[in-house]
Design an enzyme around this catalytic site. Sequence first.
Site, short mmCIF file in Angstrom:
data_model
loop_
_atom_site.label_atom_id
_atom_site.label_comp_id
_atom_site.label_asym_id
_atom_site.label_seq_id
_atom_site.Cartn_x
_atom_site.Cartn_y
_atom_site.Cartn_z
N GLU A 76 2.30 -59.74 64.42
CA GLU A 76 2.64 -58.46 63.78
C GLU A 76 3.13 -58.65 62.35
O GLU A 76 4.29 -58.38 62.04
CB GLU A 76 3.77 -57.79 64.57
CG GLU A 76 3.55 -57.70 66.05
CD GLU A 76 4.79 -57.22 66.79
OE1 GLU A 76 5.92 -57.55 66.38
OE2 GLU A 76 4.63 -56.51 67.77
N PRO A 77 2.28 -59.12 61.46
CA PRO A 77 2.73 -59.28 60.08
C PRO A 77 2.93 -57.93 59.40
O PRO A 77 2.13 -57.00 59.60
CB PRO A 77 1.58 -60.05 59.43
CG PRO A 77 0.38 -59.67 60.23
CD PRO A 77 0.86 -59.48 61.64
N GLY A 78 3.98 -57.80 58.66
CA GLY A 78 4.21 -56.58 57.87
C GLY A 78 4.21 -56.94 56.39
O GLY A 78 3.26 -56.66 55.65
N ARG A 79 5.28 -57.63 56.01
CA ARG A 79 5.47 -58.03 54.62
C ARG A 79 4.23 -58.72 54.04
O ARG A 79 3.78 -58.38 52.94
CB ARG A 79 6.64 -59.02 54.59
CG ARG A 79 7.06 -59.49 53.22
CD ARG A 79 8.02 -60.69 53.35
NE ARG A 79 9.10 -60.40 54.27
CZ ARG A 79 10.24 -59.79 53.94
NH1 ARG A 79 10.44 -59.41 52.70
NH2 ARG A 79 11.17 -59.57 54.85
N ARG A 84 16.39 -53.91 47.77
CA ARG A 84 16.43 -55.22 48.40
C ARG A 84 17.35 -56.21 47.72
O ARG A 84 17.93 -57.07 48.37
CB ARG A 84 15.01 -55.80 48.56
CG ARG A 84 14.20 -54.99 49.60
CD ARG A 84 12.89 -55.66 49.96
NE ARG A 84 13.09 -56.89 50.70
CZ ARG A 84 12.89 -58.10 50.20
NH1 ARG A 84 12.46 -58.25 48.96
NH2 ARG A 84 13.10 -59.16 50.93
N TYR A 123 20.13 -57.70 50.02
CA TYR A 123 19.94 -59.10 50.45
C TYR A 123 19.94 -60.10 49.30
O TYR A 123 19.66 -61.26 49.52
CB TYR A 123 18.58 -59.28 51.14
CG TYR A 123 18.16 -58.26 52.16
CD1 TYR A 123 18.85 -58.11 53.36
CD2 TYR A 123 17.02 -57.48 51.96
CE1 TYR A 123 18.43 -57.21 54.32
CE2 TYR A 123 16.59 -56.57 52.91
CZ TYR A 123 17.30 -56.44 54.09
OH TYR A 123 16.86 -55.54 55.03
N CYS A 181 24.63 -44.55 39.65
CA CYS A 181 26.06 -44.70 39.37
C CYS A 181 26.68 -45.56 40.45
O CYS A 181 27.30 -45.05 41.40
CB CYS A 181 26.71 -43.33 39.29
SG CYS A 181 26.15 -42.45 37.84
N TYR A 215 8.73 -53.09 52.03
CA TYR A 215 10.16 -52.76 52.09
C TYR A 215 10.71 -52.26 50.75
O TYR A 215 11.86 -52.53 50.42
CB TYR A 215 10.96 -53.97 52.62
CG TYR A 215 10.46 -54.47 53.94
CD1 TYR A 215 10.55 -53.69 55.08
CD2 TYR A 215 9.84 -55.72 54.05
CE1 TYR A 215 10.06 -54.13 56.30
CE2 TYR A 215 9.35 -56.16 55.27
CZ TYR A 215 9.46 -55.36 56.39
OH TYR A 215 8.97 -55.80 57.59
C1 LIG Z 1 9.99 -56.27 60.93
C2 LIG Z 1 9.19 -56.66 62.09
C3 LIG Z 1 7.92 -57.21 61.91
C4 LIG Z 1 7.35 -57.52 60.56
O1 LIG Z 1 8.06 -58.52 59.90
P1 LIG Z 1 7.55 -59.02 58.48
O2 LIG Z 1 8.57 -59.99 58.02
O3 LIG Z 1 7.44 -57.83 57.61
O4 LIG Z 1 6.20 -59.66 58.70
C5 LIG Z 1 7.16 -57.49 63.03
N1 LIG Z 1 7.64 -57.25 64.28
C6 LIG Z 1 8.86 -56.72 64.48
C7 LIG Z 1 9.31 -56.45 65.84
C8 LIG Z 1 9.68 -56.42 63.40
O5 LIG Z 1 10.89 -55.91 63.62
#
Ligand SMILES: *Cc1c(COP(=O)(O)O)cnc(C)c1O
Length: 433
Positions: free
Chosen positions: A291-294, A331, A335, A362, A392
């Site tokens: 499940e890649p997002g970033r 971000r 972080y 502000c 993000y």
């Molecule tokens: C945030 C998240 C992702 C994606 O993570 P990335 O660092 O964006 O690849 C995948 N699975 C779950 C359950 C998450 O919470």
Amino acid sequence: MFICENLGVNDAGHLSFAGQDTAALAARYGTPLYLMDEARIRRNCRVYRDAMRACFGESAMTLYASKANSFRQIYRIMQEEGMGVDVVSRGEIHTAARAGYDLSRAFYHGNAKSDADIAYAMDCGVGCFVVDNEDELHAVEAEAARRGTAQRILLRVTPGIDPHTYEAVNTGMVDSKFGRAIATGEAEALVRLALSLRHVRLLGFHCHVGSQVFAEDVFERAVDVMLRFIAQMRDTLGYTASVLDLGGGYGVRYTDADPTLDIAEKLRDVARVFHAVCAELSLSEPAVALEPGRSIVADAGLTLYTAQSVKRIRGYKNYVAVDGGMTDNPRFALYKSRYTVLPAGDMNAPRNMRCDLAGCCCESGDILQQDVALPDTLRRGDLVAVCTTGAYNYAMASNYNRVPRPCVVMLRDGDSYVAVRRETVDDLTGLDA
Ligand SMILES: *Cc1c(COP(=O)(O)O)cnc(C)c1O
């Protein structure tokens, strides 16, 4: 050299992105401006999908974790690229549904789903719930029973792996707010409960060890722990999981200090461990999900700002303040995340001024980046780009200080289109009584 191949400098000395002049785009759409390189998003999807198939066969599933950046056009692209998606809220489910995305391919995450959330997800036909805990399991069972159906689920378990990243994005440890731990026996208890219920169909297990993972063997260790857990469930409960979801998390390059990852090569290393441990445990290989997002959207994004002031505090530091900030990119404030900052309108000028890039809110903590190099010729009205903002940023944007959110403009085949329009001040008051 640039941190991503989609960046360049054109003859006018302007930063180019996806082959287009960022100064021209800023003039056309205004700033602050989120740009997204559609070809790069699609390329990143294909890199993962091809590698997953090559490593884990036809049953492999690649899902885009849409919390990284969620708006309708993203889901259309994911549909076209054959990607599954992760959703984490009613808002994301609704956005995907309104994009025409086939939600039977969606996995629904979250550690605090309400009854209304659960019912809405079932109304929309979300394919698989990733169940976090006993309370949710009972609630999903009850709603599915009411409908006379059986909901497909995964259980989220925590393998107890420290991915050596920042604490705030570390979710695979025993004391995490997410999932149930293998080490404490609570994961097994959750499996027993799931197997005792008649209106959930347990497909397998999910784990997510953290985000922005570069460390050598994080996924290999997760695979090892998870496969041993699957074998243990087979041996003690007679239940064999058919899906193993390894979560998201490969890192992306934000600055030159970050390494370049070869995703296909990294996945081959994971697959080697996967096949070996399955063989060792005589386990029939579960379908593997990732499940890649970033890493799908980050380097497809770039944010353009206009400088509003250049302030020199003699003997201390300098500030360049821009027309956006923590409202469009929180971000660094959250972080201390690193980014590459570029003088988009004058890429050939020497970058001889150290400064902090400050936002317009502000709030002293509203800093986009500390200690960056920009030309000392930079003036009010000049463009500043922050790179690798596709993940993000828009997704985490807020209206703090009643700052309207920027538009999201997609770049495609030398052309551009608005994927999310710019908020107006009337949008802000539109919700007020
Ligand atoms: C945030 C998240 C992702 C994606 O993570 P990335 O660092 O964006 O690849 C995948 N699975 C779950 C359950 C998450 O919470």
